[in-house]
Design a protein around this motif. Structure first.
Motif, PDB file in Angstrom:
ATOM      1  N   THR A 225      -5.691  -9.925  -2.654  1.00  0.00           N
ATOM      2  CA  THR A 225      -6.184  -9.744  -1.077  1.00  0.00           C
ATOM      3  C   THR A 225      -7.734  -9.082  -1.087  1.00  0.00           C
ATOM      4  OG1 THR A 225      -5.395  -7.574  -0.642  1.00  0.00           O
ATOM      5  CG2 THR A 225      -3.841  -9.546  -0.294  1.00  0.00           C
ATOM      6  N   CYS A 226      -8.058  -8.470  -2.129  1.00  0.00           N
ATOM      7  CA  CYS A 226      -9.332  -7.587  -1.956  1.00  0.00           C
ATOM      8  C   CYS A 226      -9.327  -6.911  -0.845  1.00  0.00           C
ATOM      9  CB  CYS A 226     -10.698  -8.642  -1.852  1.00  0.00           C
ATOM     10  SG  CYS A 226     -10.747  -9.656  -3.152  1.00  0.00           S
ATOM     11  N   GLY A 227      -7.958  -6.161  -0.554  1.00  0.00           N
ATOM     12  CA  GLY A 227      -7.590  -5.406   0.636  1.00  0.00           C
ATOM     13  C   GLY A 227      -8.130  -5.904   2.002  1.00  0.00           C
ATOM     14  N   SER A 228      -8.348  -7.264   2.117  1.00  0.00           N
ATOM     15  CA  SER A 228      -8.639  -7.886   3.387  1.00  0.00           C
ATOM     16  C   SER A 228      -7.587  -8.799   3.985  1.00  0.00           C
ATOM     17  CB  SER A 228      -9.793  -8.843   3.059  1.00  0.00           C
ATOM     18  OG  SER A 228     -10.435  -9.502   4.210  1.00  0.00           O
TER      19      SER A 228
ATOM     20  N   LYS B   6      -6.943  -3.345  -9.998  1.00  0.00           N
ATOM     21  CA  LYS B   6      -7.781  -3.311  -8.831  1.00  0.00           C
ATOM     22  C   LYS B   6      -7.622  -4.634  -8.118  1.00  0.00           C
ATOM     23  CE  LYS B   6      -9.467   0.363  -7.219  1.00  0.00           C
ATOM     24  NZ  LYS B   6      -8.568   1.198  -6.469  1.00  0.00           N
ATOM     25  N   ASP B   7      -7.287  -4.665  -6.807  1.00  0.00           N
ATOM     26  CA  ASP B   7      -6.855  -5.933  -6.048  1.00  0.00           C
ATOM     27  C   ASP B   7      -8.072  -6.724  -5.718  1.00  0.00           C
ATOM     28  OD1 ASP B   7      -5.027  -7.537  -4.759  1.00  0.00           O
ATOM     29  OD2 ASP B   7      -5.807  -6.767  -2.818  1.00  0.00           O
ATOM     30  N   VAL B   8      -9.400  -6.453  -6.157  1.00  0.00           N
ATOM     31  CA  VAL B   8     -10.401  -7.157  -6.290  1.00  0.00           C
ATOM     32  C   VAL B   8     -10.636  -8.028  -7.409  1.00  0.00           C
ATOM     33  CG1 VAL B   8     -11.651  -5.906  -4.524  1.00  0.00           C
ATOM     34  CG2 VAL B   8     -11.990  -5.326  -7.043  1.00  0.00           C
ATOM     35  N   ILE B   9      -9.885  -7.884  -8.284  1.00  0.00           N
ATOM     36  CA  ILE B   9      -9.920  -8.785  -9.714  1.00  0.00           C
ATOM     37  C   ILE B   9      -8.837  -9.744  -9.826  1.00  0.00           C
ATOM     38  CG2 ILE B   9      -9.872  -8.478 -12.095  1.00  0.00           C
ATOM     39  CD1 ILE B   9     -11.040  -5.486 -11.851  1.00  0.00           C
ATOM     40  N   SER B  10      -9.121 -10.903 -10.007  1.00  0.00           N
ATOM     41  CA  SER B  10      -8.589 -12.168 -10.071  1.00  0.00           C
ATOM     42  C   SER B  10      -7.179 -11.983 -11.043  1.00  0.00           C
ATOM     43  CB  SER B  10      -9.150 -13.367 -10.144  1.00  0.00           C
ATOM     44  OG  SER B  10      -9.751 -13.562  -9.175  1.00  0.00           O
TER      45      SER B  10
ATOM     46  N   GLU C 246     -11.753  -2.653   1.666  1.00  0.00           N
ATOM     47  CA  GLU C 246     -12.169  -3.957   1.718  1.00  0.00           C
ATOM     48  C   GLU C 246     -13.118  -4.555   1.076  1.00  0.00           C
ATOM     49  OE1 GLU C 246     -11.661  -7.204   5.269  1.00  0.00           O
ATOM     50  OE2 GLU C 246     -12.643  -5.506   5.782  1.00  0.00           O
ATOM     51  N   PHE C 247     -13.015  -5.543   0.018  1.00  0.00           N
ATOM     52  CA  PHE C 247     -13.590  -6.149  -0.526  1.00  0.00           C
ATOM     53  C   PHE C 247     -14.370  -5.028  -1.613  1.00  0.00           C
ATOM     54  CE2 PHE C 247     -13.510  -9.134   2.729  1.00  0.00           C
ATOM     55  CZ  PHE C 247     -12.942 -10.222   2.102  1.00  0.00           C
TER      56      PHE C 247
ATOM     57  N   ASN D  72     -14.193   4.243   3.551  1.00  0.00           N
ATOM     58  CA  ASN D  72     -12.937   4.967   3.123  1.00  0.00           C
ATOM     59  C   ASN D  72     -11.587   4.541   3.352  1.00  0.00           C
ATOM     60  OD1 ASN D  72     -12.189   6.784   0.855  1.00  0.00           O
ATOM     61  ND2 ASN D  72     -12.068   8.427   2.096  1.00  0.00           N
ATOM     62  N   GLU D  73     -11.394   3.543   3.965  1.00  0.00           N
ATOM     63  CA  GLU D  73     -10.314   2.949   4.375  1.00  0.00           C
ATOM     64  C   GLU D  73      -9.819   2.112   3.314  1.00  0.00           C
ATOM     65  OE1 GLU D  73     -10.797   1.026   8.105  1.00  0.00           O
ATOM     66  OE2 GLU D  73     -12.114   2.510   8.867  1.00  0.00           O
ATOM     67  N   ASN D  74      -8.281   1.683   3.384  1.00  0.00           N
ATOM     68  CA  ASN D  74      -7.729   0.909   2.560  1.00  0.00           C
ATOM     69  C   ASN D  74      -6.556   0.054   3.434  1.00  0.00           C
ATOM     70  OD1 ASN D  74      -5.064   2.515   2.539  1.00  0.00           O
ATOM     71  ND2 ASN D  74      -6.212   3.794   0.876  1.00  0.00           N
ATOM     72  N   SER D  75      -6.073  -0.877   2.819  1.00  0.00           N
ATOM     73  CA  SER D  75      -5.293  -1.687   3.422  1.00  0.00           C
ATOM     74  C   SER D  75      -3.707  -1.214   3.759  1.00  0.00           C
ATOM     75  CB  SER D  75      -4.969  -2.989   2.816  1.00  0.00           C
ATOM     76  OG  SER D  75      -4.510  -2.849   1.295  1.00  0.00           O
TER      77      SER D  75
END
Length: 135
Positions: free
Chosen positions: A89-92, A78-82, A125-126, A132-135
């Protein structure tokens, strides 16, 4: 190639030399390339990292060494994990160019257990999940 894999199924197929970790990786990347434009599930792929790990697993198979518990199993992070060297990006938009200099402990442990990291997956995001949105 099988369309449904289990962790045990991957390990058994590798040990029996019915498939290589590199072949399995290629199959998964072909599926991602075909479906991701519609799904937008992956924000970034890590083919070089995945190939290095697949080659490590294939080398263990070649010499008959015991395989780690997740040998050759394709995984998404998942994009929140380094993930070292891969955009996280944490979807941000705030972190749209952030590339961490280290792996999260979970990523280190997955790779030590033989998992093959395919790439980073989308999230709210984060990972807040409230809209319920995503990048």
């Amino acid at each position: 190639m099988a369309t449904t894999w289990t962790i045990d199924g991957v390990k058994e197929a590798l040990a029996a030399k019915k498939i290589s970790a590199r072949e399995l990786l290629g199959d998964f990347y072909r599926r991602i390339e075909a479906r991701n434009p519609d799904l937008n599930a992956y924000l970034a792929l890590t083919p070089e990292r995945a190939r290095r790990q697949a080659d490590r697993i294939d080398a263990l198979v070649a010499v008959g060494s015991p395989l780690p518990p997740l040998a050759g199993v394709p995984m998404a992070i998942k994009d929140v994990i380094s993930t070292r060297g891969t955009k996280t990006t944490c979807g941000s938009k705030i972190l749209e160019n952030y590339i961490p200099p280290y792996d999260a402990t979970a990523v280190e442990r997955l790779e030590a257990a033989g998992a093959v990291i395919l790439g980073k997956t989308n999230c709210d995001e984060f990972a807040m999940g409230s809209s319920n949105e995503n990048s």
